[in-house]
Design an enzyme around this catalytic site. Structure first.
Site, PDB file in Angstrom:
ATOM      1  N   CYS A 196       0.807  -1.221   0.000  1.00 41.74           N
ATOM      2  CA  CYS A 196       0.000   0.000   0.000  1.00 41.74           C
ATOM      3  C   CYS A 196       0.837   1.267   0.000  1.00 41.74           C
ATOM      4  O   CYS A 196       0.368   2.330  -0.410  1.00 41.74           O
ATOM      5  CB  CYS A 196      -0.965   0.004   1.184  1.00 41.74           C
ATOM      6  SG  CYS A 196      -0.345  -0.774   2.662  1.00 41.74           S
ATOM      7  N   SER A 233     -11.592  -4.769  11.361  1.00 41.03           N
ATOM      8  CA  SER A 233     -11.115  -4.406  10.036  1.00 41.03           C
ATOM      9  C   SER A 233     -12.297  -4.101   9.139  1.00 41.03           C
ATOM     10  O   SER A 233     -13.391  -4.641   9.306  1.00 41.03           O
ATOM     11  CB  SER A 233     -10.310  -5.570   9.450  1.00 41.03           C
ATOM     12  OG  SER A 233     -10.138  -5.400   8.058  1.00 41.03           O
ATOM     13  N   LYS A 278      -4.480   3.809   8.561  1.00 42.08           N
ATOM     14  CA  LYS A 278      -4.391   4.923   9.509  1.00 42.08           C
ATOM     15  C   LYS A 278      -3.642   6.114   8.929  1.00 42.08           C
ATOM     16  O   LYS A 278      -3.731   7.221   9.465  1.00 42.08           O
ATOM     17  CB  LYS A 278      -3.696   4.468  10.803  1.00 42.08           C
ATOM     18  CG  LYS A 278      -4.317   3.256  11.451  1.00 42.08           C
ATOM     19  CD  LYS A 278      -5.800   3.402  11.661  1.00 42.08           C
ATOM     20  CE  LYS A 278      -6.450   2.096  12.074  1.00 42.08           C
ATOM     21  NZ  LYS A 278      -6.392   1.028  11.059  1.00 42.08           N
ATOM     22  N   CYS A 324      -2.048   3.393   3.439  1.00 42.00           N
ATOM     23  CA  CYS A 324      -2.676   2.371   4.270  1.00 42.00           C
ATOM     24  C   CYS A 324      -3.578   3.014   5.323  1.00 42.00           C
ATOM     25  O   CYS A 324      -3.475   4.188   5.626  1.00 42.00           O
ATOM     26  CB  CYS A 324      -1.627   1.486   4.929  1.00 42.00           C
ATOM     27  SG  CYS A 324      -2.344   0.002   5.683  1.00 42.00           S
TER      28      CYS A 324
END
Length: 573
Positions: free
Chosen positions: A52, A475, A127, A125
């Site tokens: 990512c 998630s 956060k 990604c």
């Protein structure tokens, strides 16, 4: 020649006293013209931890070209990222949410220390997206956000596959329904390129938010990471930030109560990650706006769910991009009067003006017409009751109305590891509510995601036969009746920490109820007998610091007082 009277970079570039500072700039090959132009921080979360983030440094070069084209001086810098897919299912997951604060803090400190006038932030990604946006709003500089793009779907046996399939395959393997060879074949093809997880998990959810909230250029979040066409969005973002400097349009001119509501609408209609219920309040906090978890959930209640994306649906981010992306989704919301059109965006135009330029229409496959949605209410629901006085959140995208009601006895676990071992050993019963506690922001510390456990349940074919609640998180790839963000958390004496095996829990996503069949008197007696939070091994270091500072999930699990208590704005010093 730029008039820097009102720009922060004057503190390091202007006047005889700054000769030592300029000597450093000459050392890096800058000339007089570059030094006298506005300075733009180009911040990335590049690293080699996961796909990512791996393409962000290359994309940053396109942004810098755009800044130069707009007669600015770009200065690239990086910050950390903790990638959830790598951190998932072990102690490393405690670092994930704390990394959001570290990203915001380090970007703030870099911008302040070097007196940059504006920022273009690239993130890949989970956060890192809200962390970068939080920094922009905290600094209140002219700001443009750009997502690094999603991963391409893998292919196996003629079907698209994602990392979600690999997590669930682990459960199938543990249940004896998948061979070692089949699992190995899947893991080799599920993630074939650079980019963030392809479903409407947290990264793509927050990427959609970046457009809807106005910090990103329209459609910039859609193209997959490997597409060279992403460069055009990088160049355009660099040019756009120079326009914002010229017009003095700052992040808090863009991020308002109305734009936060627009963002929540897009999360709801796309079946986005429950983590948006954590990140939107945190972004609001940086602007001094009251917008908590339950405010987010109120918007979800009357927002149709009409974009068919994994994990509740069939398609991935690449498919959404090819169907017209977030702009077409927002056009559908506008048809129902569900978008505030007067919000400012990164282009310098209002959201309504941006949507007037969009020619695409709903394709009826990935993006349904809003008149005929998949369901009439949003894909994420807020819950409240005597088990969650401060609220909780559940993702219901893809669930039938019957599946959104669950009553069963509690089976309590004091950590995710304890629950995962029980699931592996099938030491639970159909109809139970698995309770995972001591995983909140402070008590965890770090508010871990529970994908390993929920994916194992799905892989065992039990995802719809048990329910799960936690003061931690889930998630965006989680499926099934899984309630997260239960507040107050166990470490703060919340009711979830007082539950006992066998307590009857009712979870009703239709009515918004999360309750336990315990009288107020019995709950009080249990609280009086409570011996305090579970002892943690994190008694020093970054996670200790985080656990001491972090607030509750309802308000975004933030670690500082926010804009309400600020006594200055960085841009005006």
């Amino acid at each position: 020649m730029t008039d820097k009277t009102n720009l922060p970079s004057r503190h390091v570039t202007e006047g005889p006293a700054r000769a030592p500072h300029r000597s450093y700039f000459y050392a890096m090959g800058l000339d007089d013209e570059a030094i006298k132009q506005p300075w733009v921080g180009v911040a990335t979360c590049w690293n080699e931890a996961a796909p990512c983030n791996i393409s962000l440094n290359r994309q940053a070069q396109a942004v810098k070209l755009g800044v130069k084209k707009g007669l600015g001086t770009p200065r690239e810098f990086t910050t950390i990222t903790v990638t959830d897919g790598i951190a998932m299912g072990h102690e490393g997951m405690r670092s994930s949410l704390a990394s959001r604060e570290a990203i915001a803090d380090t970007v703030e400190l870099t911008m302040r220390g070097h007196c940059y006038d504006a920022i273009v932030g690239l993130a890949g990604c989970d956060k890192s997206l809200p962390g970068m946006m939080m920094a922009m709003v905290r600094l209140n500089t002219p700001s443009v956000f750009i997502y690094g793009g999603s991963i391409l779907p893998g292919r196996l046996d003629g079907k698209d596959v994602t990392v979600q399939d690999v997590f669930e395959a682990v459960g199938q393997h543990q249940a004896g329904n998948l061979s070692d060879e089949a699992l190995a074949a899947l893991e080799r093809v599920a993630c074939p390129s650079a980019g963030a997880c392809g479903g409407q998990f947290t990264a793509n959810t927050m990427a959609c938010v970046s457009e809807a909230i106005g910090l990103a250029l329209m459609n910039s979040s859609g193209a997959p990471a490997p597409y060279e066409s992403r460069d055009q969005y990088g160049v355009a973002s660099g040019e756009a930030v120079m326009n914002l400097i010229a017009k003095n349009i700052r992040a808090r001119d863009v991020v308002t109560r109305k734009s936060l509501e627009n963002a929540a609408r897009v999360v709801a209609c796309t079946g986005g990650s429950t983590n948006a219920g954590l990140h939107l309040p945190a972004i609001a906090h940086e602007a001094g706006i009251d917008f908590d978890l339950m405010d987010v959930c109120e918007i979800f209640k009357d927002t149709p769910y009409f974009v068919d994306l994994k994990p509740g649906g069939q398609y991935v981010a690449k498919d959404l991009y090819e169907a017209g992306g977030v702009p077409v989704v927002m056009k559908e919301l506008r048809k129902a009067g569900l978008i505030h059109e007067d919000c400012m965006t990164a282009s310098g135009r209002t959201m309504g003006e941006e949507l007037d330029l969009i020619e695409g229409e709903a394709d009826g496959r990935v993006i349904y017409p809003i008149e005929t949605p998949i369901t009439k209410t949003g894909g994420v629901v807020g819950l409240q009751g005597n088990l969650a006085p401060e609220g909780a959140i559940v993702k219901v995208a893809g669930m039938t109305a019957e599946e959104q009601v669950f009553t069963g006895p509690a089976r309590c676990f004091e950590s995710e590891e304890e629950a995962f071992e029980a699931v592996k050993a099938r030491a639970y019963k159909e109809g139970e509510v698995l309770v995972i506690r001591n995983e909140g922001p402070s008590g965890g510390p770090g508010m871990r995601e529970m994908l390993a456990t929920t994916a194992a349940l799905s892989g065992q074919g039990m995802g719809k036969k048990v329910a799960l609640i936690t003061d931690g998180r889930f998630s965006g790839a989680t499926r099934g009746f899984c309630v997260g963000h239960v507040g107050p958390e166990a470490a703060h004496g919340g009711p979830i920490g007082l539950l006992q095996d066998g307590d009857m829990i009712t979870m009703n996503a239709v009515t918004g109820e999360l309750s336990v069949d315990i009288s107020d008197a019995d709950m009080t007696a249990r609280r009086d007998a409570w011996k305090g939070p579970k002892e943690t091994i994190y008694a020093s270091g970054a996670l200790w610091k985080y656990s001491q500072l972090v607030g509750g999930a309802r308000l975004g699990a933030t670690t500082h007082p926010g804009a309400r208590d600020e006594r200055h704005i960085y841009m005006d010093l």
